[in-house]
Design a protein around this motif. Structure first.
Motif, PDB file in Angstrom:
ATOM      1  N   THR A 127       0.834  -1.208   0.000  1.00 54.85           N
ATOM      2  CA  THR A 127       0.000   0.000   0.000  1.00 54.85           C
ATOM      3  C   THR A 127       0.870   1.260   0.000  1.00 54.85           C
ATOM      4  N   ILE A 128       0.226   2.392  -0.203  1.00 54.17           N
ATOM      5  CA  ILE A 128       0.913   3.682  -0.110  1.00 54.17           C
ATOM      6  C   ILE A 128       1.516   3.847   1.282  1.00 54.17           C
ATOM      7  N   ASP A 129       0.794   3.413   2.296  1.00 54.06           N
ATOM      8  CA  ASP A 129       1.278   3.497   3.664  1.00 54.06           C
ATOM      9  C   ASP A 129       2.581   2.715   3.834  1.00 54.06           C
ATOM     10  N   HIS A 130       2.662   1.524   3.265  1.00 48.54           N
ATOM     11  CA  HIS A 130       3.888   0.730   3.351  1.00 48.54           C
ATOM     12  C   HIS A 130       5.067   1.485   2.727  1.00 48.54           C
ATOM     13  N   LEU A 131       4.841   2.108   1.590  1.00 50.17           N
ATOM     14  CA  LEU A 131       5.911   2.837   0.903  1.00 50.17           C
ATOM     15  C   LEU A 131       6.417   3.998   1.749  1.00 50.17           C
ATOM     16  N   LEU A 132       5.503   4.719   2.374  1.00 56.84           N
ATOM     17  CA  LEU A 132       5.871   5.875   3.185  1.00 56.84           C
ATOM     18  C   LEU A 132       6.677   5.492   4.430  1.00 56.84           C
ATOM     19  N   LYS A 133       6.386   4.330   4.969  1.00 61.58           N
ATOM     20  CA  LYS A 133       7.048   3.884   6.200  1.00 61.58           C
ATOM     21  C   LYS A 133       8.283   3.033   5.935  1.00 61.58           C
ATOM     22  N   MET A 134       8.652   2.866   4.669  1.00 60.40           N
ATOM     23  CA  MET A 134       9.750   1.969   4.291  1.00 60.40           C
ATOM     24  C   MET A 134       9.485   0.545   4.785  1.00 60.40           C
ATOM     25  N   ARG A 135       8.256   0.119   4.663  1.00 61.06           N
ATOM     26  CA  ARG A 135       7.876  -1.223   5.103  1.00 61.06           C
ATOM     27  C   ARG A 135       7.265  -2.022   3.941  1.00 61.06           C
ATOM     28  N   SER A 136       7.697  -1.722   2.724  1.00 58.74           N
ATOM     29  CA  SER A 136       7.125  -2.367   1.540  1.00 58.74           C
ATOM     30  C   SER A 136       7.697  -3.753   1.288  1.00 58.74           C
ATOM     31  N   GLY A 137       8.943  -3.977   1.676  1.00 54.90           N
ATOM     32  CA  GLY A 137       9.603  -5.250   1.382  1.00 54.90           C
ATOM     33  C   GLY A 137      10.531  -5.196   0.189  1.00 54.90           C
ATOM     34  N   PHE A 138      10.516  -4.091  -0.568  1.00 52.51           N
ATOM     35  CA  PHE A 138      11.435  -3.987  -1.707  1.00 52.51           C
ATOM     36  C   PHE A 138      12.879  -4.026  -1.219  1.00 52.51           C
ATOM     37  N   ARG A 139      13.755  -4.534  -2.060  1.00 52.55           N
ATOM     38  CA  ARG A 139      15.154  -4.717  -1.697  1.00 52.55           C
ATOM     39  C   ARG A 139      15.832  -3.381  -1.395  1.00 52.55           C
ATOM     40  N   GLY A 140      16.800  -3.425  -0.486  1.00 54.01           N
ATOM     41  CA  GLY A 140      17.463  -2.218  -0.015  1.00 54.01           C
ATOM     42  C   GLY A 140      18.457  -1.651  -1.003  1.00 54.01           C
ATOM     43  N   ASP A 141      18.896  -0.432  -0.713  1.00 53.82           N
ATOM     44  CA  ASP A 141      19.769   0.284  -1.640  1.00 53.82           C
ATOM     45  C   ASP A 141      21.114  -0.403  -1.851  1.00 53.82           C
ATOM     46  N   ASP A 142      21.652  -1.013  -0.801  1.00 59.18           N
ATOM     47  CA  ASP A 142      22.971  -1.625  -0.945  1.00 59.18           C
ATOM     48  C   ASP A 142      22.965  -2.780  -1.941  1.00 59.18           C
ATOM     49  N   GLU A 143      21.817  -3.424  -2.143  1.00 55.71           N
ATOM     50  CA  GLU A 143      21.770  -4.559  -3.073  1.00 55.71           C
ATOM     51  C   GLU A 143      20.995  -4.283  -4.355  1.00 55.71           C
ATOM     52  N   PHE A 144      20.235  -3.182  -4.408  1.00 47.51           N
ATOM     53  CA  PHE A 144      19.316  -3.031  -5.540  1.00 47.51           C
ATOM     54  C   PHE A 144      19.360  -1.657  -6.211  1.00 47.51           C
ATOM     55  N   TYR A 145      19.949  -0.668  -5.549  1.00 45.78           N
ATOM     56  CA  TYR A 145      19.902   0.702  -6.087  1.00 45.78           C
ATOM     57  C   TYR A 145      20.437   0.784  -7.515  1.00 45.78           C
ATOM     58  N   PHE A 146      21.625   0.243  -7.735  1.00 48.16           N
ATOM     59  CA  PHE A 146      22.208   0.349  -9.071  1.00 48.16           C
ATOM     60  C   PHE A 146      21.570  -0.617 -10.063  1.00 48.16           C
ATOM     61  N   THR A 147      20.947  -1.661  -9.566  1.00 48.49           N
ATOM     62  CA  THR A 147      20.234  -2.578 -10.457  1.00 48.49           C
ATOM     63  C   THR A 147      19.089  -1.859 -11.150  1.00 48.49           C
ATOM     64  N   PHE A 148      18.268  -1.148 -10.374  1.00 48.15           N
ATOM     65  CA  PHE A 148      17.115  -0.509 -11.040  1.00 48.15           C
ATOM     66  C   PHE A 148      17.494   0.793 -11.730  1.00 48.15           C
ATOM     67  N   THR A 149      18.458   1.558 -11.184  1.00 46.29           N
ATOM     68  CA  THR A 149      18.809   2.842 -11.824  1.00 46.29           C
ATOM     69  C   THR A 149      19.652   2.659 -13.077  1.00 46.29           C
ATOM     70  N   TYR A 150      20.237   1.491 -13.264  1.00 43.26           N
ATOM     71  CA  TYR A 150      20.975   1.220 -14.497  1.00 43.26           C
ATOM     72  C   TYR A 150      20.113   0.503 -15.535  1.00 43.26           C
ATOM     73  N   SER A 151      18.859   0.239 -15.197  1.00 43.28           N
ATOM     74  CA  SER A 151      17.965  -0.447 -16.141  1.00 43.28           C
ATOM     75  C   SER A 151      17.328   0.561 -17.083  1.00 43.28           C
ATOM     76  N   ASN A 152      16.704   0.077 -18.160  1.00 41.27           N
ATOM     77  CA  ASN A 152      16.068   0.988 -19.119  1.00 41.27           C
ATOM     78  C   ASN A 152      14.601   1.255 -18.804  1.00 41.27           C
ATOM     79  N   ASP A 153      14.085   0.612 -17.745  1.00 36.21           N
ATOM     80  CA  ASP A 153      12.726   0.879 -17.276  1.00 36.21           C
ATOM     81  C   ASP A 153      12.717   0.620 -15.764  1.00 36.21           C
ATOM     82  N   TRP A 154      12.882   1.681 -15.000  1.00 38.83           N
ATOM     83  CA  TRP A 154      13.036   1.545 -13.545  1.00 38.83           C
ATOM     84  C   TRP A 154      11.805   0.914 -12.903  1.00 38.83           C
ATOM     85  N   VAL A 155      10.627   1.364 -13.313  1.00 37.91           N
ATOM     86  CA  VAL A 155       9.389   0.844 -12.717  1.00 37.91           C
ATOM     87  C   VAL A 155       9.259  -0.645 -12.991  1.00 37.91           C
TER      88      VAL A 155
END
Length: 358
Positions: free
Chosen positions: A137-165
């Motif tokens: 939910t939106i609430d999960h995103l705001l509280k950093m409780r979504s479950g998506f992978r953290g920056d140390d393991e995923f930041y460059f994976t999605f920002t180096y992709s051609n479609d971040w979403v």
């Protein structure tokens, strides 16, 4: 607080104590017009502040420090060829600005906290392989409780992709949504795209109309993803003075110069500790917690809330002292050096600036 905020690019800031009144020499016409004062007029020890500024300059990576008390700039210093009109990326301080934008959208009925993330991304449904993403939910995103992978393991994976979403929504979660906190810029990027889709405007258009424009200043730049979505939670470019306006608004229950910019109840909800403990510490910052994209805790036994960006970008607020300390620092360090820089800024605040108010 190591490995908390990502990095990308740079720009700059100035060197001066200030005098009474408004700032007639401010050459940046699209900047908030702060009231200026002196340390003594705001019951601050100028000797301690001067010592702190000297220590800050010697560190080499701190570009600016502004000390605001009772709504006025009591002292400010810029180092290494920076000045009051210099813009640079504020890194993850952008997340706390994004929280304000979301709060405004919620008040307007554009978004709901219980709204499912996937409802706003129907064209990406085919790429979702982890069914738990359907529960975010939106609430999960705001509280950093979504479950998506953290920056140390995923930041460059999605920002180096051609479609971040697409990259984010097709990933596997680290934990069930809502069960714990995991700091993720991927999550806040989706939150920013959600804002644009729900409002029918770009995130910057919404922010200019409902926040920046009402505050009297603008954004010099804001990074976008390959699809043109503004980078949620990172790389807004502002001056240190304009960055500090966010703290002034939140110290005053969402009000700036008599105008309600952010809903009062949103400010209150944002500064509740949804994650953290009474024992967590990071250098001189103790009792660390997290609200709606704001960091919480104590420094020198003062309760504080802060926006925090990679490498030492801070909007550090101390309600009991009616004080804001805003800083910008070198933003492009690696993870380990960024942690050193962030701790170094906190040390200046704890050892010199807060004692100057005592």
């Amino acid at each position: 607080m190591k490995k908390v905020c990502p990095y990308l690019l740079i720009v700059i800031l100035f060197n001066v104590f200030v005098s009474c009144g408004t700032d007639p020499d401010n050459k940046n016409l699209n900047s908030y017009n702060w009231l200026l004062s002196t340390p003594e007029e705001q019951s601050l020890n100028s000797t301690l502040l001067e010592e702190g500024f000297t220590q800050a300059e010697a560190k080499g990576y701190i570009y600016s420090i502004i000390v605001i008390r009772n709504g006025k700039i009591a002292a400010e210093r810029y180092f290494h060829n920076h000045n009051s009109s210099s813009y640079q990326t504020i890194r993850s301080v952008s997340k706390s600005f994004l929280s304000a934008f979301i709060g405004i959208a919620v008040e307007k009925g554009i978004l709901r906290l219980d709204q499912k993330l996937v409802d706003l991304f129907p064209e990406y449904e085919q790429y979702i392989s982890d069914a738990r993403i359907n529960n975010i939910t939106i609430d999960h995103l705001l509280k950093m409780r979504s479950g998506f992978r953290g920056d140390d393991e995923f930041y460059f994976t999605f920002t180096y992709s051609n479609d971040w979403v697409k990259e984010i929504l097709s990933s596997t979660l680290n934990f069930d949504p809502g069960t714990k906190m995991g700091y993720s810029t991927a999550a806040t990027h989706l939150l920013c795209v959600v804002l644009a889709r729900a409002s029918g405007k770009t995130a910057l258009e919404f922010a200019n109309e409902n926040f920046f424009g009402k505050c009297g200043f603008d954004v010099r730049d804001w990074l976008r993803d390959p699809q043109g979505n503004y980078f949620g939670g990172n790389d807004i470019y502002l001056t240190t003075r304009d960055m500090a306006v966010l703290g002034l608004i939140y110290l005053n229950n969402g009000v700036l110069d008599g105008k309600q910019i952010v809903p009062e109840d949103w400010v209150e909800k944002s500064l509740v500790k949804y994650s953290g403990s009474s024992t967590g510490s990071w250098g001189q910052w103790t009792k660390i917690g997290y609200g709606y994209l704001w960091w919480l805790g104590e420094v020198n036994d003062y309760k504080i809330f802060s926006a925090l960006g990679h490498g030492g970008q801070f909007v550090f607020c101390v309600p009991s002292l009616n004080m804001i300390i805003a800083t910008q620092s070198y933003p492009d360090s690696d993870w380990d050096q960024a942690d050193v820089q962030e701790r170094g800024v906190i040390d200046i605040i704890a050892d010199y600036i807060l004692p100057a108010a005592e």
